[in-house]
Design a protein around this motif. Structure first.
Motif, PDB file in Angstrom:
ATOM      1  N   LYS A  29       0.833  -1.191   0.000  1.00 41.19           N
ATOM      2  CA  LYS A  29       0.000   0.000   0.000  1.00 41.19           C
ATOM      3  C   LYS A  29       0.876   1.253   0.000  1.00 41.19           C
ATOM      4  N   CYS A  30       0.357   2.311  -0.636  1.00 37.47           N
ATOM      5  CA  CYS A  30       1.075   3.585  -0.676  1.00 37.47           C
ATOM      6  C   CYS A  30       0.046   4.698  -0.845  1.00 37.47           C
ATOM      7  N   GLU A  31       0.218   5.777  -0.103  1.00 39.04           N
ATOM      8  CA  GLU A  31      -0.775   6.852  -0.193  1.00 39.04           C
ATOM      9  C   GLU A  31      -0.771   7.524  -1.556  1.00 39.04           C
ATOM     10  N   LEU A  32       0.417   7.764  -2.121  1.00 39.51           N
ATOM     11  CA  LEU A  32       0.492   8.448  -3.421  1.00 39.51           C
ATOM     12  C   LEU A  32       1.544   7.790  -4.302  1.00 39.51           C
ATOM     13  N   VAL A  33       1.115   7.306  -5.454  1.00 44.46           N
ATOM     14  CA  VAL A  33       2.024   6.766  -6.462  1.00 44.46           C
ATOM     15  C   VAL A  33       2.001   7.688  -7.680  1.00 44.46           C
ATOM     16  N   ILE A  34       3.188   8.045  -8.155  1.00 44.11           N
ATOM     17  CA  ILE A  34       3.314   8.906  -9.329  1.00 44.11           C
ATOM     18  C   ILE A  34       4.002   8.108 -10.422  1.00 44.11           C
ATOM     19  N   VAL A  35       3.362   8.003 -11.573  1.00 49.61           N
ATOM     20  CA  VAL A  35       3.897   7.235 -12.694  1.00 49.61           C
ATOM     21  C   VAL A  35       4.696   8.169 -13.594  1.00 49.61           C
ATOM     22  N   GLY A  36       6.003   8.035 -13.553  1.00 47.79           N
ATOM     23  CA  GLY A  36       6.884   8.885 -14.349  1.00 47.79           C
ATOM     24  C   GLY A  36       7.642   9.857 -13.466  1.00 47.79           C
ATOM     25  N   ALA A  37       8.979   9.850 -13.586  1.00 46.44           N
ATOM     26  CA  ALA A  37       9.812  10.755 -12.786  1.00 46.44           C
ATOM     27  C   ALA A  37      10.530  11.750 -13.674  1.00 46.44           C
ATOM     28  N   GLY A  38       9.806  12.259 -14.673  1.00 52.84           N
ATOM     29  CA  GLY A  38      10.310  13.367 -15.471  1.00 52.84           C
ATOM     30  C   GLY A  38      10.011  14.677 -14.751  1.00 52.84           C
ATOM     31  N   PRO A  39      10.047  15.800 -15.459  1.00 51.59           N
ATOM     32  CA  PRO A  39       9.796  17.083 -14.797  1.00 51.59           C
ATOM     33  C   PRO A  39       8.412  17.175 -14.164  1.00 51.59           C
ATOM     34  N   ALA A  40       7.399  16.565 -14.784  1.00 56.77           N
ATOM     35  CA  ALA A  40       6.048  16.605 -14.217  1.00 56.77           C
ATOM     36  C   ALA A  40       5.962  15.753 -12.953  1.00 56.77           C
ATOM     37  N   GLY A  41       6.434  14.514 -13.034  1.00 59.65           N
ATOM     38  CA  GLY A  41       6.338  13.621 -11.886  1.00 59.65           C
ATOM     39  C   GLY A  41       7.091  14.138 -10.679  1.00 59.65           C
ATOM     40  N   MET A  42       8.301  14.657 -10.900  1.00 60.33           N
ATOM     41  CA  MET A  42       9.089  15.164  -9.765  1.00 60.33           C
ATOM     42  C   MET A  42       8.449  16.401  -9.155  1.00 60.33           C
ATOM     43  N   ALA A  43       7.951  17.309  -9.994  1.00 59.05           N
ATOM     44  CA  ALA A  43       7.308  18.519  -9.467  1.00 59.05           C
ATOM     45  C   ALA A  43       6.050  18.163  -8.677  1.00 59.05           C
ATOM     46  N   ALA A  44       5.296  17.182  -9.160  1.00 63.64           N
ATOM     47  CA  ALA A  44       4.095  16.748  -8.443  1.00 63.64           C
ATOM     48  C   ALA A  44       4.458  16.131  -7.097  1.00 63.64           C
ATOM     49  N   ALA A 104       1.981  10.843 -15.016  1.00 61.03           N
ATOM     50  CA  ALA A 104       2.935  11.824 -15.554  1.00 61.03           C
ATOM     51  C   ALA A 104       3.887  11.113 -16.515  1.00 61.03           C
ATOM     52  N   MET A 105       3.310  10.378 -17.478  1.00 59.87           N
ATOM     53  CA  MET A 105       4.106   9.528 -18.362  1.00 59.87           C
ATOM     54  C   MET A 105       4.733  10.272 -19.531  1.00 59.87           C
ATOM     55  N   GLY A 106       4.353  11.529 -19.738  1.00 60.97           N
ATOM     56  CA  GLY A 106       4.946  12.287 -20.831  1.00 60.97           C
ATOM     57  C   GLY A 106       4.346  11.947 -22.182  1.00 60.97           C
ATOM     58  N   CYS A 107       5.133  12.113 -23.246  1.00 63.59           N
ATOM     59  CA  CYS A 107       4.620  11.901 -24.597  1.00 63.59           C
ATOM     60  C   CYS A 107       5.679  11.226 -25.462  1.00 63.59           C
ATOM     61  N   CYS A 124      -0.951  15.169 -15.324  1.00 66.80           N
ATOM     62  CA  CYS A 124      -0.275  16.459 -15.510  1.00 66.80           C
ATOM     63  C   CYS A 124       0.879  16.312 -16.486  1.00 66.80           C
ATOM     64  N   GLY A 125       1.330  17.440 -17.011  1.00 69.81           N
ATOM     65  CA  GLY A 125       2.450  17.437 -17.937  1.00 69.81           C
ATOM     66  C   GLY A 125       2.040  17.033 -19.338  1.00 69.81           C
ATOM     67  N   ASN A 126       2.991  16.523 -20.102  1.00 69.98           N
ATOM     68  CA  ASN A 126       2.736  16.230 -21.513  1.00 69.98           C
ATOM     69  C   ASN A 126       1.853  15.019 -21.742  1.00 69.98           C
ATOM     70  N   VAL A 127       1.588  14.212 -20.716  1.00 72.64           N
ATOM     71  CA  VAL A 127       0.623  13.137 -20.882  1.00 72.64           C
ATOM     72  C   VAL A 127      -0.799  13.695 -20.899  1.00 72.64           C
ATOM     73  N   LEU A 128      -0.962  14.900 -20.397  1.00 68.72           N
ATOM     74  CA  LEU A 128      -2.267  15.560 -20.364  1.00 68.72           C
ATOM     75  C   LEU A 128      -2.484  16.394 -21.616  1.00 68.72           C
ATOM     76  N   HIS A 129      -1.531  17.225 -21.947  1.00 70.83           N
ATOM     77  CA  HIS A 129      -1.507  17.977 -23.211  1.00 70.83           C
ATOM     78  C   HIS A 129      -0.085  18.450 -23.429  1.00 70.83           C
ATOM     79  N   VAL A 130       0.317  18.581 -24.676  1.00 71.72           N
ATOM     80  CA  VAL A 130       1.708  18.895 -24.989  1.00 71.72           C
ATOM     81  C   VAL A 130       1.983  20.365 -24.697  1.00 71.72           C
ATOM     82  N   HIS A 131       2.971  20.611 -23.854  1.00 69.81           N
ATOM     83  CA  HIS A 131       3.346  21.963 -23.454  1.00 69.81           C
ATOM     84  C   HIS A 131       4.479  22.481 -24.335  1.00 69.81           C
ATOM     85  N   ASP A 132       4.604  23.802 -24.409  1.00 73.42           N
ATOM     86  CA  ASP A 132       5.736  24.370 -25.133  1.00 73.42           C
ATOM     87  C   ASP A 132       6.908  24.678 -24.197  1.00 73.42           C
ATOM     88  N   LEU A 133       6.635  24.898 -22.907  1.00 72.35           N
ATOM     89  CA  LEU A 133       7.682  25.201 -21.941  1.00 72.35           C
ATOM     90  C   LEU A 133       7.607  24.229 -20.763  1.00 72.35           C
TER      91      LEU A 133
END
Length: 444
Positions: free
Chosen positions: A2-17, A114-117, A292-301
């Motif tokens: 068990k874990c309270e919060l699992v984040i899929v992806g440790a790119g910029p989105a996953g780490m910031a989250a 937060a898997m990116g694109c 969040c991040g590019n798995v949600l919609h592609v960002h420019d920055l």
């Protein structure tokens, strides 16, 4: 497990989250990353231009990733690299396989996707011709040059003027290659204006708008491509063919959110963005699952990726605390032994705005917005992109009753640059359901 919060992806989105959720009071956090180290695509983006909004200074991609990796380590957040997530269920059960932990199933209080694109490959472009070596996606070429020290070729044509393609035009030139042309199917570039100036104009690399590749030549190795001008329907115009000898073709034809896990969870996807339909807190239509991040919609920055991910982390923390509090009440447990900060956070959670159900729609000129729904009558920053180049434009947010609640004027809007519009919670007072229409008025 068990874990309270699992984040899929440790790119910029996953780490910031993860950092945001930790700072909001969640301690049981696990980051799952299939790569060998955290950082995602930023590790191969050695050019500068990152961090101007987030850190107020200009960083390279690895430097930007290192800032967040340091924050993750400082907080003691667990990161499992070399770990592939196989599935995410709608009831927040994550199945993964890890080199160190083996096969595991995790019951989660909340999940952040937060898997990116990924890049659109040649097979999706229907370019006629043979299949010689020398045809790469721009991101693959970037990895070859920046990470592996391998030059894909010396005479280069690039199809697509997205930011990766523009940046690789400059990179290949700096490494001694000759970029013969950058071809763009649309009548405008899909990249940032600064990248057009710094990556093409500064190196006298021609940008051929309303052009595409209509032929690939060579059998063992690419020997050249045929390009053609296209009409308003994006169909090649007979008689405009031009042969360009080259040994390398780089494809920069768009990015696709990595949403296989999202689909597997039965989460509704937006037909325009390719990502999940989310509310202002970036929660999907499966309770407790956020994106969040590019798995949600592609960002420019990447700065906007981090900003959005921080919001998702805060929202996931709020969801976990709310679930925890409900469980405590149902079990009749007292809050004795908890810290003052945790009690204060729970008290703050009681002050959240009332629930609403408001759908956000667009007029076509505005292609999409994120979020697509609102569930709280609170301040929300909409991210949006337009469908064409507009000058002297005004973007309006209008309620079902005709009341304009937000307005933004812009001298220039282009599809390659993401824009924002602030909706204020006080303007949504008394609105519990309905629709907000986002429209664009421009000088003809």
């Amino acid at each position: 497990m068990k874990c309270e919060l699992v984040i899929v992806g440790a790119g910029p989105a996953g780490m910031a989250a993860a950092v945001s959720a930790y700072d909001a009071g969640i301690r049981d956090i696990l980051l799952l990353e299939r790569g060998e180290r955290e950082g995602g695509i930023l590790l191969q983006c050695i050019h500068n231009g990152f961090g101007l909004h987030r850190f107020g200074e200009e960083l390279t991609g690895p430097e930007y990733a290192a800032r967040y990796a340091d924050m993750v380590r400082e907080r003691g957040i667990r990161v499992l690299t070399g770990t592939t997530v196989i599935s995410v269920s709608r009831d927040r059960r994550v199945t993964a396989v890890s080199r160190t932990e083996g096969y595991m199933t995790i019951e989660c209080g909340a999940v952040i996707l937060a898997m990116g694109c990924r890049e659109r490959p040649r097979g999706a472009l229907n370019i006629p011709g043979f299949r010689p070596s020398g045809v790469y996606t721009a991101g693959t070429a970037q990895k070859l040059v920046n990470i592996m020290g391998i030059m894909p070729g010396r005479e280069v044509v690039i199809l697509g003027s997205g930011d990766i393609g523009l940046i690789m035009a400059r990179r290949m030139t700096l490494e001694g290659a000759r970029v013969r042309a950058v071809c763009e199917l649309l009548p405008y570039s899909g990249g940032l204006a600064r990248n057009i100036e710094q990556c093409l104009n500064d190196f006298q690399i021609p940008l051929k708008l309303s052009h595409t590749v209509t032929g690939i030549h060579g059998r063992g190795r690419l020997s050249g491509v045929t390009i053609s001008e296209v009409d308003k329907s994006r169909r090649p115009i007979p008689g405009t063919e031009e042969y360009i000898p080259c040994d390398t073709l780089l494809l920069s034809c768009g990015l696709l959110p990595e949403n296989e896990l999202t689909k597997g969870a039965g989460i509704t996807l937006d037909r325009v963005t390719g990502g999940a339909v989310v509310d202002g807190g970036r929660q999907c239509d499966a309770p407790g699952i956020f994106a969040c991040g590019n798995v949600l919609h592609v960002h420019d920055l990447v700065d906007y990726v981090s900003e959005e991910a921080a919001l998702a982390g805060e929202s996931a923390a709020e969801f976990i605390k709310s679930t925890r509090k409900k469980a405590e009440k149902s079990a009749g447990k007292a809050i004795g032994g908890r810290t003052t900060g945790e009690i204060a956070n729970d008290a703050k959670a009681d002050e959240i705005p009332p629930d609403v159900d408001i759908k956000i729609t667009t007029d076509g000129r505005v292609r999409y917005t994120v979020p697509q729904r609102l569930r709280r009558a609170e301040d929300v920053r909409l991210y949006f992109r337009v469908s064409d180049v507009f000058r002297g434009a005004t973007v309006l947010a209008t309620l079902s009753d005709g009341r304009v609640i937000a307005k933004k004027k812009a001298l220039h809007l282009a599809p390659g640059e993401m824009e924002t519009l602030l909706l204020k919670g006080k303007d949504l007072a008394g609105v519990s359901s309905g629709e907000i229409k986002i429209t664009l008025e421009a000088e003809e």
